[in-house]
Each structure stands twice: as C-alpha cells, then as structure tokens.
Design an enzyme around this catalytic site. Structure first.
Site, short mmCIF file in Angstrom:
data_model
loop_
_atom_site.label_atom_id
_atom_site.label_comp_id
_atom_site.label_asym_id
_atom_site.label_seq_id
_atom_site.Cartn_x
_atom_site.Cartn_y
_atom_site.Cartn_z
N ASP A 1 0.86 -1.18 0.00
CA ASP A 1 0.00 0.00 0.00
C ASP A 1 0.90 1.24 0.00
O ASP A 1 2.13 1.15 0.14
CB ASP A 1 -0.95 -0.02 1.21
CG ASP A 1 -2.20 0.81 0.96
OD1 ASP A 1 -3.24 0.56 1.59
OD2 ASP A 1 -2.14 1.72 0.10
C1 GLC Z 1 -4.41 4.32 -0.42
C2 GLC Z 1 -5.27 3.15 0.03
C3 GLC Z 1 -5.32 2.02 -0.94
C4 GLC Z 1 -5.15 2.55 -2.35
C5 GLC Z 1 -3.76 3.13 -2.46
C6 GLC Z 1 -3.49 3.74 -3.84
O1 GLC Z 1 -3.72 4.86 0.68
O2 GLC Z 1 -4.96 2.59 1.30
O3 GLC Z 1 -6.57 1.37 -0.77
O4 GLC Z 1 -5.31 1.49 -3.29
O5 GLC Z 1 -3.49 4.10 -1.46
O6 GLC Z 1 -4.37 4.80 -4.06
#
Ligand code: GLC
Length: 730
Positions: A263
């Site tokens: 993430d």
């Molecule tokens: C965000 C979220 C995740 C998302 C990622 C990219 O912080 O936690 O669900 O896919 O970043 O946007």
C-alpha cells in the site's frame, strides 16, 4: 509464454538490467490527477527517464498515458513499458453505488457486470490495473473505509470477491478491455481498533480463518492478479512484513503466483511500526515477506542496495520479483502494444452504450427501504407539491462517493433532478435547510420550514460530504450533523409526511425521534452517477425496492460491534433472565440488521424441503422452498440460507450465511427456489485451523432476512463414513 516476450526473453532482459533498473521495475509512483496519500516526487514521468519507475498510479487519459509511455519507450535504455493503475472500486467514469451499497443488492450478476463495465471504461483511458476489490469485512461504522467493503459477512465478501475479479479480469471477450484486479487490504484491515483508521488490529486466528481470509481465498481462486497488504498489523506483525501470511499462506498454501503490491508508502512505514530501524531493514522485511512492488515509499530504490550489501536479501529475490512484474506486463499485452486499449476519446456515461442505464439499475437494486409506515411509498404522482429539503437534496458531488477518481460530478443525477423528472406533474420545491456541519444556520432552517409548510410531503435528504468519508475519515459517532438534526426536528414538528433519505457512506447512529418522525426511511447511501434517478424511481414506484442490508445499523454507538453472526454465549440474551447478555441502557439488537429491507410486495415462504436429510462427508443436499408474492406489485425477493451447528468443537455463530438467491415474482406468483448445500460448506476451522466437519444435526434456516420471525427451519444430519469420522473430543 506467447507474444514477443517468452520466458527466456524475460531472463535475458533481466540479465541486461542493472540494479537501478531492476529496482525501478519494483517501484510504483503516483501521478497527481487524484491524491490518495502523502505527496511524492513532483512528476513521476520525469523519473521514468532514469529507469527508476515501473508503474504509475493516479493518472489516466489519452495525453497523459501516451506521454508517460513515450518516455518509457523512447528515453530509457531498455524501453520496458510502464503499467498504469487507479483505484476503481465502484466505476471509472460512470460511477456505480459505493461497494457497501452495491453489496446490498445481493446480486452476483450485478457485481460482475459493474466490474466488467468499469474495465471497459478504464482500459479506454489507458489503465491496466485497479486496486480493487476491497475485501475488508467490517462491523464498525466508525471506520470511514467501511464504505469500500461489502459489509459484515465473510461469505458475502467471498462471493463479491469472485464476481468482481471475474468482472474485471475475464468477463470482457476483448482482452484489451480487461483490467487486472488487486484484492485489498490483506488482511483484516476492517477490524482496526475502535474503528480508527490505521490503528492496530488484533483478531484471533479463528476470526482470521472464519471471517477475514475467505474472501481473499476466493479472489485467489478466481485468479486475481494482485494482492495488497494492509497498512496495519495483525497481533503485532505488520502485514507488509508478514511472511507467514504473505508467503507461507498466500503463496505456498494457496498457490498464489501473482503480484504483491504494497500500500501507499507502507514499506517505509514499517519503521513507524517499530519493526525496522532504517529503510534498508524495512525494504528487506517487505521483500523477504514477498512484496514485489513498492508503492511510493522509495524503499526498494533506496533501501534494497544497502540491504543487499548487508546480506539481508539476495539478488535472486529481486530477480524473482522483477520476473513476476515483467510477466504481468507481458500477459496484459503491454509488450505487444504499450498503448493497449487506449482511445483518443475517453469514456463517459453517455458515450458507453448502456452504462448509464446499468448504473441506474445498480443504484436501484442497492437501495434499502428500511421503513414505510402506512405504505406512504410509493408517492402518488398526483402529489401537488413536494419539498426536497436537506444538504443532500441537490448534491451531485456527494452521490459519487469517496473513491470516485475519474467520475465527473457534473454528469451525476442528484435527488432533486430525479424527483423533478419522476414527478413531472408535481411542483418540487427545494431548500437546503442545513449543511453537513455542526454549525446551525437558523435562517436556512426557517426557509426550509416555509418550503415544507407549503408542501404536501417532504423528502428530507440528509447525509455526509464525500471528503468526510472513506480513508482517514473515522468518526467516534457516525451521525447526522447537528445542523441536520436541528433541521429535522423543525421539519418533523410540522406534522407533514416525511420521507427520510439517508445518502451516507456508512451506517449512521440515528436518534429515535428522527426515525419515529419519518413515515419512510430510505438507506440510499451513495448511489453514484445515477443515484438521484434510482431514489426517485423507488419513490415513484417505478422500481419496487429489493435491496437488503449487508451491514447492521446500530441503535447506539455503544453497541458497536453488532452483527448478525455473533457467536452464541454461555448466557444468551433472555428477557426473563437478568443474568443473560444485555445492556442496561439499550437493546442488544441493531436498529436495522443484516438482511433487513422492505419491498412494496409481501413475500411469503412455504416450508423448506431437503432431498437428503442425512449426508456424509461427501454429501450434498438439495433444498427447495416456495416463495409467493402474496400482496403488492411485481417484485424481487432475496432469500438467505443460513446454518447453525448446535454442537461443535468450538462455539459457532448463531447464524452463518451459506447462500442467497433472488426470485422475481409477479403479483400472486409462487416460485420454487433451490439451494445446494454440501458437507464441505458445513466445515469450520478446528483447533489447528484445518477444516472440520462434525457428525450430528445441522439446523438450516431460510428467510427473507436474518430476523427470527422471518426464518423457516429444517434440520439435516451429518453422518460421516467411519474413515473420516472425527470422534475424538479433545
Ligand atoms: C491508499 C489506500 C489504498 C489505495 C492506495 C493507492 O492509501 O490505502 O486502498 O489502493 O493508497 O491509491
């Protein structure tokens, strides 16, 4: 391997790559069409030239994709194409109901269809990957990200997972219209303590195996291309470094050979977790756990060279990750056509045939009617004047929900527009009355009261602002703002019929007087581009509501967590026994529970029949039940099949959902609905978290909700053949 990149070619390509280029493939950076995390480098495209970027998130569209890909193909040494990813949870340009709403449709075909349509649109904008489906079971409305999940039940999430993965990855006949799914957030992110986003998670191994893992197993079995670990820990083990779950379970036991993508900045955040002293250790922990791609932390780029020097990781591990990444780029067609799927004219709800109508159907099916006193709904089209009041009455933007990346709110239909179209013969006046804040504006309330006083019926539209929902949006008490409360009191004091429409991203804690003061309550949540049409369609009777709750709406915040499938206890609630589980200041039942939802029809169930009343460990029983539309217009019934194992090795949930089905019934029509229940579905994790099947009685319950008064029961018996019988009582 087919096409221009055979397995041997990947090896030769990797052999040509220097460490910077390898770590570049393992790095994903965010562009800035939307912001989904802390800001990063100015423009990732400038870094592409250095070979330090393998993929870009948060960009789309003809010009953006062409330029970024041109740089990769013309201005880097090895000319490896980039891949592009966006969070497409509920639509790309045509926005569908938020997942928590769409799950209330309990419609597998719908879940697959909206994913397929999202893929059709996103690939036209040059996207190959979505960070979806989000599969975090959640029983805590304080958590803003509950909006992104499919509610409180693990089985619903498993069904939802499969349909979304197939819808994204394979339902489109044209390979260029397929999107790689990344199931997230692995695992149990929805159990953050106190519903506070990013907080610690401490669930038992049993909860992990019974509730939170099944959806990810379903996604893996459906062939999901990627998995994203959650920001959080589980019992102190940060998921981004959780080798036991990311490698031993996911890759070895489940046989997952796709990509693990961190993430946003999560690898670097292992230092905040206190499990890495520096970026090199953080990068080593993540790589050793099996994380292939570093999203926005710069940990692989800057940490792995040092980790290599320290002997914390090997070049073979790096090559393994790069191999998976290059294979993904090949399999999705980027080496054959780096602009695969990209169209000069991007998708819109109106240039994609059927997409707007499909979004309207999805929003209709996702809407839950929770109260309809005196059958005030559907409203008469001859209603002379109605007042659409409240901050969500004319709020196109809010209809789009918190994860609407490419959606254009100007294309959305608000409730006011929907009402004016459906009640063309009525005068529909509008007054905002309040904002979604705690600051009360008396003059707004006064204007709204005048509008209501002059009307025959009031449609009171309350809800949340998009920016108060989704990620990093936890609230101690999810409720209407004070201004909305004051407005509601003033409107309800007039004694006019009030239809309360709640356009929220999560269950709200509602004061009893607000529910009592409304003749009807619609739990519309955020319906997407066609949200306003859907609400008006139900209001006018053009659609007979069929949504059922996938998430309980607590009566009091102190009940949280409250969900239908809690385990029995040694002292189950007994109104006549003070020494039974209870609250002194509240019921233990939610205001509206899992499976609740009203129709304009009355559905009646016959007695269920099973063709096999005794099954062995390989056994299957076919269960049939008649459902009749006993009153009202044509409508769609949702039937749930639950089980309870009354005597087991461990305490079992009072009800466990094992299947659901829909039946469309004309007035007076009866249909026979069939379910197939196998012995394998009756297993549960034993002490070693391995599937166990008990001999003995299994109670089966079928109903149009999970309420005891709605359930029909029959029992079958499991009688295993000698060789498989679990007779030991440990
Ligand atoms: C965000 C979220 C995740 C998302 C990622 C990219 O912080 O936690 O669900 O896919 O970043 O946007």
């Amino acid at each position: 391997m087919h096409g221009s990149l055979s397995a041997g070619r990947i090896e030769r390509l990797i052999a040509e790559m220097d460490l910077t280029e390898k770590l570049g493939q393992m790095t994903m950076l965010a562009a800035s069409l939307v912001v989904t995390g802390p800001p990063g480098p100015d423009n990732p495209v400038t870094l592409v030239r250095t070979g330090k970027v393998g993929g870009i998130l948060n960009t789309w569209g003809y010009d953006e994709i062409r330029e970024a890909q041109r740089v990769a193909l013309e201005e880097t040494r090895l000319k490896i194409p980039l891949y592009f990813a966006v969070d497409i949870l509920h639509g790309h340009r045509t926005i569908h109901p938020i997942p928590l709403a769409e799950a209330c449709a309990f419609d597998r075909e719908l879940w697959r269809r909206t994913a397929r349509e999202s893929a059709e649109e996103a690939t036209r904008d040059g996207i190959q990957m979505t960070f979806a489906p989000m599969l975090d079971v959640c029983r805590d409305p304080r958590w803003g990200r509950i909006a992104e999940c499919a509610g409180e039940d693990g089985y619903v999430h498993a069904e939802y997972a499969r349909e979304k993965v197939v819808g994204f990855q394979s339902a489109n006949p044209d390979p260029n219209r397929r999107l790689l799914g990344v199931a997230k957030h692995f695992v149990a992110y929805g159990a953050v303590k106190a519903g506070r986003d990013y907080a610690e998670v401490d669930v038992s191994p049993r909860a992990l195996h019974e509730v939170y893992l099944p959806a990810f197993k379903a996604a893996v079995d459906a062939g999901v291309a990627g998995i994203m670990p959650s920001f959080t820990d589980i019992a102190g083990v940060a998921m981004t470094a959780n080798k036991e779950l990311l490698h031993d379970l996911l890759r070895v036991k489940w046989g997952f050979n796709g990509l693990v993508i961190s993430d946003y900045n999560a690898i670097a955040e292992l230092m905040n977790h206190g499990v890495a002293a520096d970026l090199a250790e953080a990068a080593a922990l993540a790589l050793n756990a099996g994380v292939d791609i570093d999203m926005m932390a710069g940990a692989y780029e800057n940490g792995l060279p040092i980790a290599l020097e320290r002997g914390l990781v090997t070049m073979a591990q790096i090559d393994e990750a790069v191999t998976r990444i290059l294979r993904m780029k090949h399999d999705v067609g980027l080496f054959d056509n780096p602009l695969r799927g990209l169209e000069k004219v991007g998708p819109t709800p109106d240039n994609m045939p059927g997409h707007r109508a499909s979004a309207r159907d999805a929003a209709r099916r996702s809407l839950v009617l929770a109260k309809n006193e005196g059958n005030i709904l559907p409203l008469q089209r001859t209603t002379r004047r109605m007042a659409a009041i409240g901050p969500l009455a004319d709020a196109q933007s809010e209809m789009m929900g918190p994860w609407c990346m490419a959606g254009d709110e100007r294309e959305a239909i608000g409730i006011l527009q929907g009402l004016r179209e459906s009640f063309a013969g009525s005068e529909v006046i509008h007054s905002i009355g309040a904002h979604c804040t705690d600051e009360v504006e008396p003059e707004l309330i006064a204007e709204a009261v005048e509008a209501a006083r002059a009307s025959d019926v009031v449609v009171l539209c309350l809800g949340e602002l998009r920016q108060h929902c989704g990620e990093a949006a936890s609230r101690t008490t999810p409720r209407p703002s004070r201004a909305q409360m004051q407005l509601s009191r003033a409107i309800m004091a007039l004694g006019k019929p009030v239809v309360l429409v709640l356009a929220t991203s999560r269950p709200w804690i509602l004061p009893d007087w607000m529910v009592d003061g409304a003749s009807a309550v619609m739990l519309a949540m955020f319906g997407g581009t066609e949200g306003g049409h859907a609400i008006a369609d139900v209001m006018a009777g053009d659609y007979n509501p069929s949504g059922r709750l996938c998430i309980s709406w607590p009566t009091r915040v102190g009940q949280i967590p409250v969900h239908y499938n809690m385990r029995t206890t040694g002292r189950p609630f007994d109104p006549d026994n003070g020494f039974s589980t209870r609250f002194l200041d509240s019921t233990i039942a939610p205001r509206w529970g899992f499976g609740d939802g009203l129709s304009y029809s009355t559905f009646q169930l016959g007695e269920p029949q099973a063709d096999n009343k005794i099954i062995d460990q390989h056994g299957v029983t076919e269960i049939a039940i008649d459902v009749t539309n006993a009153a009202g217009p044509e409508g769609e019934a949702t039937l749930f099949l639950f089980v309870n194992d009354p005597v087991a090795l461990v305490t079992r949930p009072v009800l466990e959902l094992k299947d659901f089905a829909k039946a469309v019934l004309r007035p007076g029509e009866t249909k026979r609905v069939g379910f197939t229940l196998s012995a394998a579905q009756l297993t549960y994790p034993d002490f070693a978290m391995e599937p166990r099947l008990d001999d003995g009685r299994i109670d089966i319950y079928i109903g149009v909700s999970a309420r005891p008064e709605d359930l029909k029961r029959l029992s079958i018996e499991v009688r295993q053949t000698a060789k498989a019988r679990h007779t030991e009582l440990v």
